[in-house]
Design an enzyme around this catalytic site. Sequence first.
Site, PDB file in Angstrom:
ATOM      1  N   SER A   1       0.832  -1.203   0.000  1.00 51.10           N
ATOM      2  CA  SER A   1       0.000   0.000   0.000  1.00 51.10           C
ATOM      3  C   SER A   1       0.867   1.254   0.000  1.00 51.10           C
ATOM      4  O   SER A   1       1.687   1.439  -0.891  1.00 51.10           O
ATOM      5  CB  SER A   1      -0.962  -0.053   1.183  1.00 51.10           C
ATOM      6  OG  SER A   1      -1.978   0.902   1.037  1.00 51.10           O
TER       7      SER A   1
ATOM      8  N   ASP B   1      -1.157   1.017  -4.689  1.00 47.79           N
ATOM      9  CA  ASP B   1      -2.123  -0.020  -5.075  1.00 47.79           C
ATOM     10  C   ASP B   1      -3.493   0.548  -5.411  1.00 47.79           C
ATOM     11  O   ASP B   1      -4.443  -0.187  -5.635  1.00 47.79           O
ATOM     12  CB  ASP B   1      -2.229  -1.113  -4.001  1.00 47.79           C
ATOM     13  CG  ASP B   1      -2.823  -0.607  -2.697  1.00 47.79           C
ATOM     14  OD1 ASP B   1      -2.555   0.555  -2.343  1.00 47.79           O
ATOM     15  OD2 ASP B   1      -3.540  -1.374  -2.028  1.00 47.79           O
TER      16      ASP B   1
ATOM     17  N   ASP C   1      -5.976   2.225  -3.918  1.00 47.95           N
ATOM     18  CA  ASP C   1      -7.213   2.191  -3.130  1.00 47.95           C
ATOM     19  C   ASP C   1      -7.419   3.488  -2.334  1.00 47.95           C
ATOM     20  O   ASP C   1      -8.490   3.694  -1.770  1.00 47.95           O
ATOM     21  CB  ASP C   1      -7.277   0.960  -2.218  1.00 47.95           C
ATOM     22  CG  ASP C   1      -6.157   0.884  -1.202  1.00 47.95           C
ATOM     23  OD1 ASP C   1      -5.285   1.778  -1.180  1.00 47.95           O
ATOM     24  OD2 ASP C   1      -6.144  -0.096  -0.415  1.00 47.95           O
TER      25      ASP C   1
END
Length: 460
Positions: A104, A251, A253
């Site tokens: 992340s 990533d 998100d």
Amino acid sequence: MTLIKSISGIRGTIGGKPGEALTPIDIVKFTAAFGKILLQKSDNKKIVVGRDARLSGEMVSNLVVGTLQGIGADVINLGLSTTPTVELAVPMEKAAGGIILTASHNPGQWNALKLLNSNGEFINDAEGKEVLALGESLDFDFAEIGAIGKETKDDSYLQKHIDAVLALPLVDKDAIRQAGFKIAVDAVNSTGGIFIPALLDALGVETVYKIHCEPNGKFPHNPEPLKEHLVDLSEAVLHHKADLGIAVDPDVDRLVFMMENGELFGEEYTLVAVADYILQHTKGNTVSNLSSTRALRDVTVKHGGEYFAAAVGEVNVVTKMKAVNAVIGGEGNGGIIYPDSHYGRDALVGVALFLSHLAKLKKTASVYRAELPQYYMSKNKITLTSDMDIDALLQKMEEKYKAEEYTTIDGLKIDFEKEWVHLRKSNTEPIIRIYSEGPTPDAADAIAQKIIREIEEIIQ
């Protein structure tokens, strides 16, 4: 070197000794354990794997794919992908589950295995503990020669994800095209550099200025999309006189917008703005975690809905959203969870909904931002000694503020009339994190400092 084994996955720095960092041995044993558990629960042998662009990604992917084949699973390998794309692919493939290879927003020396169930959602606490226990015990067999799984490489999910976003009824492609947006994108040289420009093109955005969009894993700055890390994006927005800047983490998100004046819209306000749009068209409830801005509550109430708070962590937010039938939810770190798409933070969904909203408003981002409820957050921490009983300390603070509205579902959060403060202990170090929010920066700071002084008095 660091290895963090939690219910949501296995995260660590690359290199070092097994058990002390994310080494090939650690990757193999926990991948095998998770894969075994998935195959025991499903008649389907398929497991979806995707990764961000960080430098260790190919090596980790090779280990994960080979291990899954070694336990008898058939791997659908999406290659360079995003967390929300893998989340969508799992149910589309009717797979037993999925693994996303990404740390992340962590820096480049980190990587991780994020674990998904058959719904394409993060596994829960009980499932996470089961994976950790089996991985440590090594109490499983690998497949014999005739039962080794196969690998299928599938690069179709970029388009499938974009198609799914465009199909959402509240995504207004025509309004976005007519707005003639000029947008700068900073994707920190990870997979957002593939997915976000492709989405913007599909939405009909007039001009896209790409910054750090080469998916080579060489992060040009700290990959967490915070103001101090997005200097290049701010300069690009001003230089090109862009209508908006978009930043995502490796990533994809987490989603952050930059206004046309080169200032951040505010990661806390990504969810607030999208919720404002959704609630205009779909009446219902909202959810965010306890450390997220009160502005979401205000916007929800304005539209006739009810706001609910969840413990910090995406799986907790999703669980609460399902329980209260929320129409929109997420986290104050720029995470949008829109159930009409799927129960996972998705920057692509967030971009499409935000641009639809802004296009219909026919206002600049800064004008719209000024119209939203105004709150300011302060983030602090207190470092304690390792032998300190932090739970007892929080109980004393709870007793002190028992006359106020408070909750203990995740640390201690105290809601005052105009401010709130949230105390959470770290799971990895002797720290209490103190998040506070108020109507002015001074008010947010003042309540945090008051709580800090009271904790120090208790310690003494």
